[in-house]
Design a protein around this motif. Structure first.
Motif, short mmCIF file in Angstrom:
data_model
loop_
_atom_site.label_atom_id
_atom_site.label_comp_id
_atom_site.label_asym_id
_atom_site.label_seq_id
_atom_site.Cartn_x
_atom_site.Cartn_y
_atom_site.Cartn_z
N GLY A 143 0.56 -1.23 -0.12
CA GLY A 143 0.11 0.05 -0.04
C GLY A 143 0.96 1.04 -0.08
N GLU A 144 2.16 1.17 -0.32
CA GLU A 144 2.94 2.47 -0.32
C GLU A 144 3.26 2.89 -1.72
N ASP A 145 3.45 4.16 -1.93
CA ASP A 145 3.69 4.84 -2.98
C ASP A 145 5.10 5.29 -3.03
N VAL A 146 6.13 4.29 -3.71
CA VAL A 146 7.30 4.73 -3.24
C VAL A 146 7.90 4.83 -4.75
N LEU A 147 8.81 5.78 -4.87
CA LEU A 147 9.49 6.22 -6.23
C LEU A 147 10.84 5.26 -6.25
N ILE A 148 11.03 4.58 -7.45
CA ILE A 148 12.23 3.68 -7.41
C ILE A 148 13.06 4.22 -8.49
N SER A 149 14.05 3.46 -8.71
CA SER A 149 14.98 3.99 -9.58
C SER A 149 14.43 3.44 -11.21
N GLY A 150 14.44 4.42 -11.83
CA GLY A 150 14.02 4.17 -13.39
C GLY A 150 12.81 4.64 -13.44
N GLU A 151 11.96 4.85 -12.63
CA GLU A 151 10.40 5.08 -12.77
C GLU A 151 10.07 6.56 -13.34
N LEU A 152 9.54 6.81 -14.31
CA LEU A 152 8.92 7.87 -14.90
C LEU A 152 7.89 8.53 -13.80
N ARG A 153 7.90 9.89 -13.65
CA ARG A 153 6.84 10.49 -12.79
C ARG A 153 6.56 11.79 -13.66
N SER A 154 5.37 12.19 -13.41
CA SER A 154 5.00 13.40 -14.18
C SER A 154 5.94 14.58 -13.91
N ASP A 155 6.32 14.61 -12.61
CA ASP A 155 7.25 15.55 -12.22
C ASP A 155 8.77 15.43 -12.30
N GLU A 156 9.01 14.12 -12.86
CA GLU A 156 10.37 13.94 -12.77
C GLU A 156 10.83 12.75 -13.67
N ASN A 157 11.80 13.01 -14.46
CA ASN A 157 12.09 12.23 -15.49
C ASN A 157 13.30 11.11 -14.93
N ALA A 158 13.71 10.04 -15.54
CA ALA A 158 14.48 9.18 -14.95
C ALA A 158 15.45 8.47 -15.77
N ASP A 159 16.51 8.47 -15.36
CA ASP A 159 17.49 7.48 -16.06
C ASP A 159 17.32 5.86 -16.18
N TYR A 160 17.77 5.37 -17.56
CA TYR A 160 17.58 3.98 -17.76
C TYR A 160 18.61 3.20 -16.70
N VAL A 161 18.24 2.26 -16.04
CA VAL A 161 18.81 1.29 -15.29
C VAL A 161 19.62 0.35 -15.90
N TYR A 162 20.93 0.26 -15.49
CA TYR A 162 21.74 -0.81 -16.07
C TYR A 162 22.42 -1.84 -15.03
N LEU A 163 21.84 -3.14 -15.06
CA LEU A 163 22.50 -4.09 -13.77
C LEU A 163 23.77 -4.47 -14.68
N GLU A 164 24.86 -4.59 -13.60
CA GLU A 164 26.00 -5.30 -14.12
C GLU A 164 26.01 -6.77 -13.69
N ASP A 165 25.73 -7.09 -12.39
CA ASP A 165 26.03 -8.49 -11.82
C ASP A 165 24.66 -9.20 -12.12
N PHE A 166 24.74 -10.24 -13.07
CA PHE A 166 23.46 -11.06 -13.10
C PHE A 166 23.51 -12.22 -12.45
N ALA A 167 24.46 -12.65 -11.61
CA ALA A 167 24.63 -13.91 -11.16
C ALA A 167 23.72 -14.01 -9.97
N LYS A 168 23.07 -12.93 -9.26
CA LYS A 168 22.53 -12.91 -8.23
C LYS A 168 20.93 -13.09 -8.36
N TYR A 169 20.75 -12.98 -9.65
CA TYR A 169 19.20 -12.98 -10.13
C TYR A 169 18.81 -14.52 -10.70
#
Length: 567
Positions: A143-169
């Motif tokens: 029930g939380e409205d949390v701004l996360i990395s990479g999320e576009l908002r009407s009042d804020e642009n966002a950078d594209y998120v690039y992950l480096e270490d795929f071993a942990k997924y």
């Protein structure tokens, strides 16, 4: 969202979707979308019930409708090809349904705040989504409205998120596909990004850098997924940088060779011709570890055009790779030519056609040639500066294009002329292939291998699709030969003893044959097939087994008979 029942929020159901406009049988339906499969695995390992679904737009809408009362969220993979379809479906869902709608995928790299209005989604999340999508959905469950990395908002642009270490997924699992039914193809990705900067390529034009997975992680994922398989598999390495790093490539090849001792699989990859001419010995290693099909970038038969594209390979490099692959016995090598691309003119088209036909002559039965038009993908040089390539874009956003119609003209060619040029090249290639087959230039070992790959692994190359499969007699012949491998033999395989004692077996049904096309001796041989050996047939015809060599070879060459040790 207060309308979501508690029973759903205890283990929220998420549907991850990759859709394209309404044309069935396109490549996107054949090859699993590893992006949404990987995200499904990550969500399922963290308290969600996620499924991945790939289909045309109408099937997607119907599928969502059937599941809507159970869904917590629907998440769309958006690329350049499907962005208009995704936007239309998303905006419609938000008008009529009560679950979250999220947009991600490569096209989000070029999205800005104005796209929030276009897509009407609850969120547009830019970049690799293994962490960000999980964080966004988890916050909504709480029930939380949390701004996360990479999320576009009407009042804020966002950078594209690039992950480096795929071993942990989590690794992708085919079982996470909605209504999963096992097919031969098993997609694998070994890297993200690209070090090359080809003018027409989205990955090269937009990648931050090349992010390689460790060889041991790639092999561990492949083995885990093969363990859960119940049939022979065709591994499809999706990334176009598979041959970038020779040391890592050798590690993967050694691992694949070891895995093939336990599992029945073959594989495909994309190779860079500039790399392969510098490391020709790797082609043999790749084939020995199970590679049966490879794609290399061909693009044009004109050296200046390839330089303009930034290919880092010449027509001579491409020719050398074709020669090496044919000499080493690679079953299938495929390549694509862009029609109506950089500086295209009647002269460049003539040179490309000449080059393609010469390559086919070098490797009868191996090459699988395809053609495309220019796709001005966002972030690429051709999209940003088409004038540098002598191109005028008539439909920059490709809204009139389903990969079957050009969106540009050049200084020398109009849009209709480019369209016709592609048709003429396809016809020239098709006629050359048919000529090679008619003249017996394609080794029967190659034809046999193509059928074996089709029947066992679901790999249908151009020669098979457009020539061999058109002949039901030929299909029946190879189907029996492969199904009863070792029990049925072709004429050229028979020993001298077998040329007397083997039983003649007719393969096609008589209803498929035109009896006017056979000599009396051939008809007698066919009439007794399945009951008599070669020697017994000769006795019936008052001749010696050697006298039957010519008619038996003729019938065998026409795919009508095989030979067995038993009746």
């Amino acid at each position: 969202m207060d309308f979501i029942p508690e029973t759903i929020s205890s283990k929220p159901e998420v549907l991850l979707i990759y859709t394209q406009r309404m044309i069935r049988g396109r490549t996107f339906e054949m090859i699993e979308n590893l992006g949404i499969l990987t995200l499904a695995a990550q969500l399922n390992a963290n308290g969600f019930k996620a499924k991945a679904y790939t289909g045309i737009t109408t099937d997607v809408v119907k599928t969502i409708k059937n599941l809507k009362d159970r869904l917590f969220a629907v998440c769309f993979y958006c690329d350049f090809d499907n962005r208009s379809a995704v936007a239309a479906i998303c905006s419609d869902l938000k008008k009529h349904e009560h679950f979250y709608v999220v947009v991600g995928g490569p096209q989000t790299l070029h999205m800005t705040k104005k796209d929030l209005k276009t897509y009407q989604a609850d969120a547009i999340i830019k970049g690799d989504g293994e962490e960000t999508l999980l964080a966004w959905l988890s916050a909504r469950v709480r029930g939380e409205d949390v701004l996360i990395s990479g999320e576009l908002r009407s009042d804020e642009n966002a950078d594209y998120v690039y992950l480096e270490d795929f071993a942990k997924y989590e690794w992708p699992r085919n079982e996470d596909v909605l209504e999963f039914q096992e097919r031969p193809l098993l997609s694998v990705i070994t890297a993200r990004g690209c070090p090359y900067r080809c003018a027409f390529c989205f990955e090269g034009g937009n990648s931050k850098n090349l992010r390689l997975r460790r060889a041991e992680d790639v092999l561990a994922e492949i083995e885990e997924r093969l363990k859960r398989s119940t049939r022979p598999r065709y591994l499809f390495f999706c990334d176009d940088t598979f041959t970038t790093h020779p040391v890592r490539l050798k590690q993967i090849l050694a691992g694949l060779k070891a895995l093939r001792e336990k599992y029945d699989f073959v594989w495909f990859c994309e190779g860079h011709p500039g790399f392969l001419v510098k490391h020709p010995e790797l082609i043999r290693e790749m084939i020995d570890s199970g590679m049966v099909r490879m794609q290399i970038g061909m693009e044009s038969g004109v050296a200046d055009v390839l330089r303009a594209y930034g290919k880092q390979a010449s027509p001579a490099d491409i020719k050398k790779v074709v020669e090496l692959c044919y000499a080493e016995g690679l079953p299938q090598l495929t390549g694509n030519y862009i029609i109506g691309g950089a500086f295209e003119s009647p002269a460049t088209l003539a040179e490309t056609t000449k080059t393609v036909l010469a390559l086919l002559e070098l490797a009868p039965g191996m090459l699988d040639i395809s053609t495309t038009f220019i796709m001005p993908l966002p972030g690429t040089e051709i999209y940003q500066h088409p004038e540098k390539f002598g191109i005028t874009l008539e439909d920059r956003e490709c809204l009139t294009n389903l990969e079957d119609f050009p969106v540009n003209h050049t200084e020398a060619l109009s849009l209709p002329e480019i369209c016709m040029a592609r048709s003429r090249l396809i016809t020239a290639v098709s006629n050359k292939m048919k000529q090679q087959f008619k003249e017996g230039l394609i080794p029967k070992t190659r034809i046999y291998t193509d059928f074996k790959l089709a029947f066992n692994y679901g790999i249908a190359a151009g020669y098979l699709k457009f020539i061999y499969a058109k002949d039901p007699i030929m299909v029946a012949y190879y189907q029996k030969l492969i199904e009863y491998q070792g029990l049925l033999k072709e004429w050229h395989e028979l020993s001298e003893w077998e040329k007397n004692n083997a039983v003649i077996q007719m393969i096609p049904d008589f209803s498929l044959l035109d009896i006017n096309g056979f000599s009396p001796v051939e008809l007698d041989i066919l009439a007794g097939a399945g009951r008599f050996t070669i020697a017994e047939t000769a006795a019936r015809l008052n001749c010696t087994p050697a006298d039957l060599n010519i008619p038996l070879k003729s019938l065998s060459d026409r795919y009508l008979i095989l030979f067995s040790a038993f009746i």
